[in-house]
Enzyme design. Structure first.
Site, PDB file in Angstrom:
ATOM      1  N   MET A 167       6.373   5.752   5.100  1.00  0.00           N
ATOM      2  CA  MET A 167       6.682   5.097   6.373  1.00  0.00           C
ATOM      3  C   MET A 167       8.088   4.503   6.374  1.00  0.00           C
ATOM      4  SD  MET A 167       4.556   4.954   8.978  1.00  0.00           S
ATOM      5  CE  MET A 167       2.876   4.374   8.867  1.00  0.00           C
ATOM      6  N   ALA A 187       0.854  -1.190   0.000  1.00  0.00           N
ATOM      7  CA  ALA A 187       0.000   0.000   0.000  1.00  0.00           C
ATOM      8  C   ALA A 187       0.890   1.240   0.000  1.00  0.00           C
ATOM      9  CB  ALA A 187      -0.934   0.008   1.203  1.00  0.00           C
ATOM     10  N   PHE A 188       0.321   2.369  -0.427  1.00  0.00           N
ATOM     11  CA  PHE A 188       1.158   3.561  -0.639  1.00  0.00           C
ATOM     12  C   PHE A 188       1.790   4.077   0.654  1.00  0.00           C
ATOM     13  CE2 PHE A 188      -0.428   7.684   0.855  1.00  0.00           C
ATOM     14  CZ  PHE A 188      -1.627   7.316   1.433  1.00  0.00           C
ATOM     15  N   LYS A 189       1.244   3.678   1.793  1.00  0.00           N
ATOM     16  CA  LYS A 189       1.784   4.193   3.057  1.00  0.00           C
ATOM     17  C   LYS A 189       3.250   3.808   3.251  1.00  0.00           C
ATOM     18  CE  LYS A 189      -2.546   5.002   5.385  1.00  0.00           C
ATOM     19  NZ  LYS A 189      -3.502   4.517   4.352  1.00  0.00           N
ATOM     20  N   ASP A 190       3.672   2.713   2.603  1.00  0.00           N
ATOM     21  CA  ASP A 190       5.090   2.329   2.680  1.00  0.00           C
ATOM     22  C   ASP A 190       6.007   3.422   2.133  1.00  0.00           C
ATOM     23  OD1 ASP A 190       4.655  -0.257   3.722  1.00  0.00           O
ATOM     24  OD2 ASP A 190       4.348  -1.090   1.716  1.00  0.00           O
TER      25      ASP A 190
END
Ligand SMILES: *Cc1c(COP(=O)(O)O)cnc(C)c1O
Length: 475
Positions: A117, A111-114
């Site tokens: 993060m 997911a794009f949060k990687d």
């Protein structure tokens, strides 16, 4: 570069000083005192940079108190082929009708949060070593954010993660993703309750200021400025890729459509645009939880209560109070903290605010490029089907919301880039409902559900969570 509070109650501080913090002391959000300006000549000079070099060039304007050689090493360590699966890190995939997809979801948790993060993990480790401190991250997750945080912080020195999740409420895949991590600094806690119960525990622990300080409790939620600034990078990267691929030149307009919940992803696009990136439109796409769409259409911002929040097939956007939205409204009000504070005081009192008659609201499109739309379960199914039929590729449910809304705003000659916020495999049930086949499982995840799991089971108890933290830290 110094940072202020959107509500005016914080003396200017540096990037490193806000890196480990959540809200500003006055309840506002940290905002940069100005936006660095990137001209066309500079953009041109960035044309052949790798992703990590570009990340350094963008971030050095925000993280001015980190020595450049250190920042360069941090971005080089973060944005690698080993972690993201390709040299490009965020390749662009063409769909049809001038639409393309920016692949932001090839990191460890799909997911794009990687994207942000992973950098945050390295920045935290660096900063904690610099100030000789430790940090215990306490969070609650219903899936995506928690796993992105764990994969970013695993094995990092000076950081521990205590992540609460609702027992039995996540998919087998999501459970396996988190609970199979064996790193000693990652502690998964399955609470016998719902996601809201997990969040309430986090809130209660954080409200015990003595405990919070003694145990160095922190968070990594979506208002973290480090995350926002890291997300600005891929707008620059995408813009440059699109210009290079088409017969266009630097300065030509490109539009973006962003599946939105907490307004973190699209806020980064707004910041890139304020820095001078030639973005024409920023299309905010919501699902049935359409708080943001309502604002951009009407000027009324009316967060919903949890009971009024729909559970949808794009669950990471089931958010009814967009925590980063305040940062955009701060700009809309001419960066006036007094006006912002009074608007937010009114919001707390009345449950909504109404800017429909405000001349500044009338500029959200002309001056800031914002447009919006919403999508439904039926729209998602239809969009996933059509993309599959026409391209042979699968998009996930959130990205489908983005594609559906983007199509309402396509202009001839202006490329429209949809941000891919997750891979289809994470939401396999809906994909099967739409096209009758299961999305492919990336190699690294084959058999993950059979791996041994490490998780502590617990009733809904603030005391037991506190005891567990104290025992782990020895403080
Ligand atoms: C977090 C998330 C979103 C929403 O992003 P915001 O920054 O909160 O607007 C959309 N899609 C997926 C898959 C997500 O994980």
């Amino acid at each position: 570069m110094k940072y202020l509070s959107s509500r005016g109650g914080m003396a200017p501080v540096t990037f490193s000083e806000i890196l480990l913090e959540g809200l500003a002391p006055d309840g506002g959000l940290a905002v940069p005192e100005s936006y660095p300006q990137i001209g066309l000549a500079q953009l041109e000079s960035w044309k052949d940079l790798s992703y990590s070099q570009l990340a350094f060039e963008v971030l050095k304007h925000f993280a001015t108190d980190i020595p450049e050689s250190d920042l360069k090493a941090l971005t080089a360590k973060t944005y690698t082929k080993a972690v993201y699966g390709s040299e490009e890190i965020t390749p662009i995939r063409e769909l049809f009708d001038g639409l393309s997809v920016l692949e932001l979801s090839n990191g460890p948790t799909l997911a794009f949060k990687d994207m942000a993060m992973q950098l945050l993990g390295n920045l935290f480790e660096y900063q904690l070593a610099r100030v000789n401190q430790e940090l215990n991250i306490l969070g609650a997750t219903s899936g995506d954010t928690g796993s992105a945080a764990e994969y970013a912080m695993r094995g990092k020195k000076g950081v521990r993660v205590f992540m609460l999740s609702p027992a039995g409420k996540m998919s087998a895949f999501q459970r396996a993703q988190m609970y199979s991590l064996q790193d000693p600094n990652i502690v998964n806690i399955a609470v016998e309750g719902l996601f809201d119960d997990c969040q309430d525990i986090v809130k209660s622990v954080s409200e015990d200021l003595e405990f919070k300080q003694r145990q160095k409790i922190g968070t990594v939620n979506s208002i973290n400025w480090g995350r926002i600034s890291a997300q600005v990078v891929y707008y620059f990267n995408a813009y440059i890729q699109v210009i290079k691929k088409s017969a266009k030149k630097m300065g030509d307009p490109v539009s973006f459509a962003v599946p939105s919940g907490n307004f973190g992803n699209v806020l980064a696009g707004h910041i890139a645009r304020m820095m001078g990136l030639p973005i024409r439109k920023l299309v905010v796409a919501t699902n049935e939880n359409n708080v943001l769409d309502e604002f951009f259409r009407t000027g009324v911002y009316r967060p919903r209560k949890s009971a009024e929040t729909y559970i949808t097939s794009s669950p990471s956007m089931d958010i009814s109070k967009a925590s980063n939205f305040e940062r955009f409204v701060y700009d809309l009000l001419g960066r006036d903290p007094v006006a912002l504070k009074s608007l937010w005081d009114g919001l707390a009192k009345d449950g909504y605010f109404d800017l429909s008659q405000d001349a500044r609201f009338k500029e959200v499109e002309a001056k800031y490029g914002f447009q919006s739309g919403s999508s439904s379960h039926a729209d998602r199914l239809k969009t996933i089907q059509e993309v599959y039929k026409r391209t042979g590729t699968l998009i996930d449910t959130h990205t489908a919301d983005g594609v559906k809304v983007a199509r309402q705003f396509i202009e001839p000659g202006v490329p429209m880039v949809v941000l891919e916020t997750a891979l289809a495999v994470k939401f396999a049930e809906t994909i099967e409902e739409a096209v009758g086949i299961s999305p492919p499982v990336p190699e690294a995840f084959i058999g993950i559900e059979a791996l041994p799991q490490k998780v502590v089971n617990m009733p809904i108890s603030v005391e037991q969570v506190k005891n567990l933290i104290s025992n782990a830290t020895g403080l």
